[in-house]
Design an enzyme around this catalytic site. Structure first.
Site, PDB file in Angstrom:
ATOM      1  CG  ASP A  93      28.487  31.033  15.407  1.00 42.58           C
ATOM      2  OD1 ASP A  93      29.438  30.546  14.776  1.00 42.58           O
ATOM      3  OD2 ASP A  93      27.883  30.418  16.304  1.00 42.58           O
ATOM      4  CB  SER A  94      32.453  35.463  14.912  1.00 43.45           C
ATOM      5  OG  SER A  94      32.240  35.548  16.317  1.00 43.45           O
ATOM      6  N   GLY A  96      33.204  33.265  18.569  1.00 39.90           N
ATOM      7  CA  GLY A  96      33.527  33.894  19.854  1.00 39.90           C
ATOM      8  C   GLY A  96      32.769  33.309  21.031  1.00 39.90           C
ATOM      9  CG  ASP A 147      31.260  38.872  19.484  1.00 37.19           C
ATOM     10  OD1 ASP A 147      31.517  37.734  19.038  1.00 37.19           O
ATOM     11  OD2 ASP A 147      30.210  39.152  20.073  1.00 37.19           O
ATOM     12  CD  GLN A 190      28.927  41.398  22.997  1.00 39.00           C
ATOM     13  OE1 GLN A 190      28.284  41.390  24.054  1.00 39.00           O
ATOM     14  NE2 GLN A 190      29.010  40.322  22.205  1.00 39.00           N
ATOM     15  CG  ASP A 267      21.010  31.858  16.661  1.00 42.00           C
ATOM     16  OD1 ASP A 267      21.561  30.904  17.242  1.00 42.00           O
ATOM     17  OD2 ASP A 267      21.302  33.045  16.918  1.00 42.00           O
ATOM     18  CB  CYS A 305       0.308  21.271  14.781  1.00 41.34           C
ATOM     19  SG  CYS A 305       1.957  21.160  14.044  1.00 41.34           S
ATOM     20  CB  CYS A 307       4.363  19.311  11.937  1.00 45.96           C
ATOM     21  SG  CYS A 307       4.190  18.338  13.464  1.00 45.96           S
ATOM     22  CB  CYS A 310       0.502  17.314  14.748  1.00 45.04           C
ATOM     23  SG  CYS A 310       1.446  18.027  16.113  1.00 45.04           S
ATOM     24  CG  HIS A 336       5.513  19.637  17.060  1.00 41.17           C
ATOM     25  ND1 HIS A 336       4.233  19.921  16.620  1.00 41.17           N
ATOM     26  CD2 HIS A 336       5.690  20.365  18.202  1.00 41.17           C
ATOM     27  CE1 HIS A 336       3.662  20.760  17.473  1.00 41.17           C
ATOM     28  NE2 HIS A 336       4.526  21.041  18.427  1.00 41.17           N
TER      29      HIS A 336
END
Length: 376
Positions: A93-94, A96, A147, A190, A267, A305, A307, A310, A336
């Protein structure tokens, strides 16, 4: 392996899309969830473990890395991929948003932002040009424009002024980014919750021309309903043949709702941060492992699950290590959560390709609404 960054749209189902972003460091299947490696690490996880959850790409943070250990040091040590032992794509990311949310005594001008570090109070400046330089030193595959992001709610005049400043900064970011084969630059739309300002922003970005486009300025306090209302129209203002990235989102139902509305990438720190605080996301809703009801429970968090948390450990054990402040607690619960988020993405990609997204979404919501298993 592609020598440049390109996007291939494979299938659509309503507004939902699935495709692949080709990069020299590997393909990113979309819709994609990017775990956040703020300071060159996804907290409580080894990079190979993050990859094992199904992640194709990580997010690194310009603001944090420029302050510590510095972009110049990372560059001297061979770049961010080598530094953190992650050879697949990285998006940075920038800076900002973090300047808005973390920095002390910030001052905003046409040139950029000056601020005091939240770590030691030292003074720094970020401009579009400096943000591009830092991200080049880090060596990230996908670079974000610099930004300005106002916190919502804000009045329309403030949102419009901020958006137009961000568009001028987008042009400066593009100019400073230059020609970097194998690396992509994304613009950031934006405009708050104002449809006409979002459209104006999208038109300005398309005129400059970017490899991908982000919907910025959401998930900053406006609530899910307002965010979804904006996503009902905002992605449609952006080019169909480029990836669309919703920044900083979110909870599982936020992610599903965003993909339904045409978003390709997201994200969020939520799966890792929640894992460290004992909050676990499952197909039956949220489980709070610190609750006493789990102390004698020999069953897994989620029997469906696979993972490590689990398949190898009981709720009773996970409750015990959390209450005892043992490190393994954050490690297992984060693993998890990241695994579950990637499972959601995989499920959506499969459903969109099959034209059965609506049925998948109904099952997803029904499972989460059903609630956790009964206590023993």
């Amino acid at each position: 392996m592609s020598s440049k960054v390109s996007f291939e749209l494979k299938a659509t189902d309503g507004a939902a899309r699935t495709g692949v972003i080709n990069t020299p460091r590997g393909d990113i299947c979309t819709p994609a969830f990017m775990p956040v490696g703020t300071a060159a690490t996804v907290k409580a996880m080894m990079p190979e473990s993050v990859r094992a959850t199904g992640a194709d790409i990580l997010l690194g943070n310009t603001y944090h890395l420029m302050l510590r250990p510095t972009a110049e040091r990372i560059d001297r040590l061979g770049g961010l991929h080598k530094f953190m032992n992650w050879e697949r794509p990285i998006l940075t990311d920038s800076g900002g948003f973090q300047v808005m949310s973390l920095a002390g005594l910030r001052k905003l001008t046409e040139e950029g932002v000056t601020f005091k570090s939240h770590i030691d109070g030292s003074k720094h400046a970020l401009t579009p040009e400096r943000s591009m330089e830092i991200q080049r030193l880090l060596g990230s595959d996908i670079v974000m424009c610099f930004d300005e992001c106002p916190a919502l709610p804000a009045d329309r005049a403030r949102i419009a002024e901020s958006m137009r400043l961000s568009m001028r900064w987008a042009k400066r970011s593009k100019d400073a980014f230059g020609d970097r084969p194998g690396h992509a630059l994304f613009g950031i739309m934006q405009g708050g919750l104002e449809s006409d300002l979002r459209e104006e922003s999208a038109e300005a970005l398309k005129e400059i021309g970017f490899d991908g486009y982000a919907v910025g300025g959401l998930a900053v306090g406006e609530g899910q309903e307002a965010m979804f209302d904006c996503l009902d129209y905002a992605p449609g203002y952006l080019p169909e043949d480029k990836p669309r990235y919703l920044m900083g989102v979110g909870k599982p139902d936020d992610i599903v709702g965003a993909v339904k509305r045409g978003i390709d990438m997201m994200d969020c720190v939520l799966p890792s941060r929640s894992g460290r605080t004992g909050q676990v996301f499952t197909r039956h809703g949220v489980v709070n492992i610190k609750n006493a009801r789990h102390s004698d429970d020999p069953r897994p968090l989620d029997e469906a699950c696979n993972c490590p948390a689990c398949t190898n450990y009981s709720r009773a054990y996970l409750h015990h290590v959390f209450r005892s402040n043992e490190m393994i607690s954050g490690m297992l619960l984060t693993w998890h959560n990241l695994h579950y988020f990637q499972e959601i993405m995989d499920g959506m990609r499969t459903a969109i390709a099959a034209g059965s997204f609506a049925a998948w979404e109904a099952d997803f919501h029904a499972g989460r609404a059903s609630g956790d298993i009964e206590p023993v």
